[in-house]
Design a protein around this motif. Structure first.
Motif, PDB file in Angstrom:
ATOM      1  N   ILE A   1      52.824  44.006  41.552  1.00 18.32           N
ATOM      2  CA  ILE A   1      52.215  44.682  42.518  1.00 18.32           C
ATOM      3  C   ILE A   1      53.019  46.367  43.021  1.00 18.32           C
ATOM      4  O   ILE A   1      54.146  46.477  42.966  1.00 18.32           O
TER       5      ILE A   1
ATOM      6  N   PHE B   1      45.896  39.655  36.321  1.00 19.18           N
ATOM      7  CA  PHE B   1      47.167  40.025  37.255  1.00 19.18           C
ATOM      8  C   PHE B   1      48.727  39.896  36.848  1.00 19.18           C
ATOM      9  O   PHE B   1      48.364  38.823  36.152  1.00 19.18           O
TER      10      PHE B   1
ATOM     11  N   PRO C   1      47.660  46.023  42.338  1.00 23.19           N
ATOM     12  CA  PRO C   1      48.252  45.464  41.544  1.00 23.19           C
ATOM     13  C   PRO C   1      47.777  45.350  40.261  1.00 23.19           C
ATOM     14  O   PRO C   1      47.192  46.683  39.753  1.00 23.19           O
TER      15      PRO C   1
ATOM     16  N   GLU D   1      48.565  50.078  36.156  1.00 16.10           N
ATOM     17  CA  GLU D   1      48.441  50.301  38.369  1.00 16.10           C
ATOM     18  C   GLU D   1      46.686  50.552  38.501  1.00 16.10           C
ATOM     19  O   GLU D   1      46.253  51.573  38.346  1.00 16.10           O
TER      20      GLU D   1
ATOM     21  N   GLY E   1      47.841  43.050  46.213  1.00 12.96           N
ATOM     22  CA  GLY E   1      46.992  43.088  45.321  1.00 12.96           C
ATOM     23  C   GLY E   1      45.903  43.230  45.524  1.00 12.96           C
ATOM     24  O   GLY E   1      44.964  42.592  44.585  1.00 12.96           O
TER      25      GLY E   1
END
Length: 334
Positions: free
Chosen positions: A250, A246, A257, A162, A226
């Motif tokens: 989120i 990705f 993201p 993250e 994001g």
């Protein structure tokens, strides 16, 4: 020489210093003594295999051996979402059409999900600002994958990371201010601290249960969905080099993201080789990432290494930093 090594209870002062330097939104490094001490205790137990594998949380410190100074931290969490949900917003497209008008409209929406339960996580990567040069960040980041590659069965098949979301120059968080705060009714710092230091029940209680249409949000909030924090761009680039991508997820607080990769497809995990160590001249061969071969005594450095078949020839200083001897097995990523 820089070495990555396991964190332990004696690293509290260094870890607190890094937490203070990390700034707003770095949830995994809260400025909370109880939380950080518990983190270090859990790390020590994890490296000793004293906790169940999915509950392990390995904290790594980057130390300058000559200066005796800890300059960075990173971590690997073996399992997320096991005792508490690991909530994210998924950015989805909702299609609506009207045959009468002969028109179709696609709408972006945020949907609360708990999709990553049981995944492993690499995170908490932070270096002192003045030491972000000379490959220190790369060493610290890659050491996490070397750790995972030693005993892959301790970790999940999917690995996530993250990234911190966008904050303005004045420290404001547009997504929190315009969206998340409407549900949690707290100051960002209070919610961030509670997320890191409690069981997260307040998130389960208060997070929105229905889709949030992005078009209804202020422009300031839409534009940061994001988006990575300015200080996280290098971290994202390193993750993408390893194969992370990705996932359409989120963070529910700052809209940063989530990227992820299959464990066995991560570049460093895939390419690292286990070789037998032979001592040679310092500065012999091309520079490589080298780690010890057991999680319990894990250490990692970047040093010149000459690979001869199944043998890694390396200088004595690097071997000393790794605390390995001639004939031991080491893990090498050229």
């Amino acid at each position: 020489m820089l070495v990555v090594r396991p964190a332990g209870p004696t690293d509290f002062d260094a870890l607190m210093e890094l937490a203070l330097l990390s700034g707003r939104g770095f949830t995994s490094l809260p400025e909370d003594e109880q939380t950080l001490r518990a983190r270090l205790d859990l790390s020590a137990a994890s490296f000793k295999a004293e906790v169940a594998a999915p509950e392990a949380w390995y904290t790594l410190m980057l130390e300058d051996l000559e200066a005796g100074d800890v300059i960075g931290v990173a971590g690997v969490k073996a399992g997320v979402g096991l005792k508490r949900p690991h909530f994210s917003f998924r950015v989805v497209t909702l299609a609506q059409s009207s045959p009468t008008l002969d028109k179709r409209f696609d709408h972006r929406a945020l949907v609360l999900v708990n999709e990553c339960a049981g995944w492993s996580e690499v995170g908490s990567l932070f270096l002192k600002p003045e030491r972000r040069m000379g490959g220190a960040g790369r060493l610290l980041a890659q050491s996490r994958y070397m750790l995972i590659g030693l005993e892959p069965q301790r970790f999940a098949e999917m690995i996530l990371a993250e990234l911190r979301g966008w904050f303005d120059e004045d420290g404001g968080c547009p997504f929190w201010d315009h969206v998340a705060s409407k549900f949690f009714r707290l100051e960002f710092d209070e919610a961030d601290m509670m997320s890191a230091s409690t069981d997260g029940q307040f998130i389960l209680d208060l997070a929105p249960r229905h889709p949030i249409y992005a078009e209804l949000l202020p422009k300031e909030a839409r534009e940061v969905l994001g988006r990575v924090h300015r200080e996280g761009e290098a971290a994202r680039a390193m993750l993408e080099t390893e194969g992370f991508r990705f996932q359409g997820l989120i963070d529910i607080f700052d809209a940063g993201p989530t990227v992820a990769a299959r464990r066995d497809d991560i570049k460093t995990v895939r390419e690292a080789r286990r070789l037998r160590l032979k001592l040679g001249e310092d500065a012999y061969g091309e520079e490589a990432l080298v780690s010890s071969s057991e999680i319990g005594g894990f250490r990692a450095v970047r040093a010149p290494v000459f690979i001869d078949g199944e043998t890694a020839i390396m200088g004595r200083d690097a071997a000393s930093a790794l605390r390995v001897s001639e004939g031991d097995m080491v893990q090498v990523k050229a």
